[in-house]
Motif scaffolding. Structure first.
Motif, PDB file in Angstrom:
ATOM      1  N   UNK A  12      -0.303   8.051  18.149  1.00  0.00           N
ATOM      2  CA  UNK A  12      -1.019   8.249  18.622  1.00  0.00           C
ATOM      3  C   UNK A  12      -1.148   9.333  20.150  1.00  0.00           C
ATOM      4  N   UNK A  13      -0.594   7.715  20.987  1.00  0.00           N
ATOM      5  CA  UNK A  13      -0.371   8.933  22.410  1.00  0.00           C
ATOM      6  C   UNK A  13       0.668  10.280  22.674  1.00  0.00           C
ATOM      7  N   UNK A  14       1.761   9.741  21.757  1.00  0.00           N
ATOM      8  CA  UNK A  14       2.722  10.590  21.838  1.00  0.00           C
ATOM      9  C   UNK A  14       3.274  11.895  20.341  1.00  0.00           C
ATOM     10  N   UNK A  15       1.797  12.047  19.858  1.00  0.00           N
ATOM     11  CA  UNK A  15       1.583  13.113  19.147  1.00  0.00           C
ATOM     12  C   UNK A  15       2.392  13.332  17.627  1.00  0.00           C
ATOM     13  N   UNK A  16       2.783  12.293  17.310  1.00  0.00           N
ATOM     14  CA  UNK A  16       3.942  11.783  16.747  1.00  0.00           C
ATOM     15  C   UNK A  16       3.297  11.486  15.038  1.00  0.00           C
ATOM     16  N   UNK A  17       2.300  11.397  14.821  1.00  0.00           N
ATOM     17  CA  UNK A  17       1.484  11.315  13.605  1.00  0.00           C
ATOM     18  C   UNK A  17       0.675  12.614  12.863  1.00  0.00           C
ATOM     19  N   UNK A  23      13.223  13.467  12.906  1.00  0.00           N
ATOM     20  CA  UNK A  23      13.126  12.307  13.899  1.00  0.00           C
ATOM     21  C   UNK A  23      12.080  11.692  14.292  1.00  0.00           C
ATOM     22  N   UNK A  24      12.094  10.166  14.216  1.00  0.00           N
ATOM     23  CA  UNK A  24      10.851  10.068  14.668  1.00  0.00           C
ATOM     24  C   UNK A  24      10.034  10.418  15.714  1.00  0.00           C
ATOM     25  N   UNK A  25      10.608  10.449  16.870  1.00  0.00           N
ATOM     26  CA  UNK A  25      10.158  11.251  18.133  1.00  0.00           C
ATOM     27  C   UNK A  25       9.623  12.614  18.170  1.00  0.00           C
ATOM     28  N   UNK A  26      10.210  12.764  16.460  1.00  0.00           N
ATOM     29  CA  UNK A  26       9.132  14.570  16.321  1.00  0.00           C
ATOM     30  C   UNK A  26       8.073  14.082  15.200  1.00  0.00           C
ATOM     31  N   UNK A  27       8.977  12.785  14.663  1.00  0.00           N
ATOM     32  CA  UNK A  27       7.212  12.440  13.610  1.00  0.00           C
ATOM     33  C   UNK A  27       7.688  11.319  12.566  1.00  0.00           C
ATOM     34  N   UNK A  28       6.846   9.961  13.621  1.00  0.00           N
ATOM     35  CA  UNK A  28       7.183   8.861  13.544  1.00  0.00           C
ATOM     36  C   UNK A  28       6.482   8.922  11.430  1.00  0.00           C
ATOM     37  N   UNK A  29       4.934   8.843  11.911  1.00  0.00           N
ATOM     38  CA  UNK A  29       4.562   8.424  10.460  1.00  0.00           C
ATOM     39  C   UNK A  29       3.805  10.097  10.131  1.00  0.00           C
TER      40      UNK A  29
END
Length: 189
Positions: free
Chosen positions: A33-38, A66-72
């Motif tokens: 959430x903090x990294x904006x990956x949701x 890639x996970x650093x862009x969208x993890x979930x």
């Protein structure tokens, strides 16, 4: 009257921040959430097949990045599968979509619903609220991310029990005070 996409996203963010992260129901949620990956995806589906089509698109979208862009991804369906038993039955179709896309073992689907009910609990049992979200929601998670999170949190199996205790201590009044239901996320004001 249908709820706006903006309101659905606001409600889900409020639920994530106040309940999931705020109550530490998922110790892994805060970082992404903090990294904006949701990625928040609101489905306009009113029928299960439409939701399945949206799910397939979101599964492909998650797998392509890639996970650093969208993890979930949280795929919310405010106008579809409002009955929990229908939603629960739909999960078999969702899992079949994973297999058909050859993503089984790569992505996992967790489920949240306003009427979520664990087996052998009463509908109003407060422990059901660990999986209650403002809208029917399919949470798409990368298996690799889950594995890394479990490595960082070696007693992951204790999370479920701790969540039950948290909910029992919080009670219905405490849950209501979180204001994490439809229209309570602050987007309509």
């Amino acid at each position: 009257m249908p709820v706006s996409t903006f309101q659905v996203e606001q409600d889900m963010r409020a639920w994530l921040e106040r309940a999931v992260i705020g109550l530490s129901l998922c110790p892994f949620a805060k970082g992404v959430h903090a990294k904006g990956q949701i990625h928040y995806a609101v489905s306009a589906a009113t029928q299960p097949q439409q939701l399945l089509d949206d799910l397939v698109a979101e599964l492909k979208g998650l797998a392509a990045l890639v996970p650093s862009v969208r993890d979930t991804t949280l795929l919310m369906a405010p106008d579809c599968l409002r009955d929990f038993l229908d939603f629960n039955d739909f999960l078999d179709e969702a899992d079949a979509a994973l297999v058909a896309l050859d993503l089984d073992g790569v992505i996992q689907i967790a489920s949240f619903h306003p009427g979520y009910q664990f087996a052998e609990t009463a509908p109003d049992d407060i422990t059901n609220y660990t999986n209650r979200a403002p809208y029917p929601t399919l949470h798409l998670l990368r298996e690799e991310s889950i594995d890394r999170a479990v490595e960082a949190f070696p007693e992951a199996e204790a999370i479920f029990e701790e969540n039950m205790q948290t909910m029992e201590q919080l009670g219905h009044a405490g849950w209501a005070a979180l204001k994490v239901g439809p229209g309570q996320g602050g987007g309509a004001a």
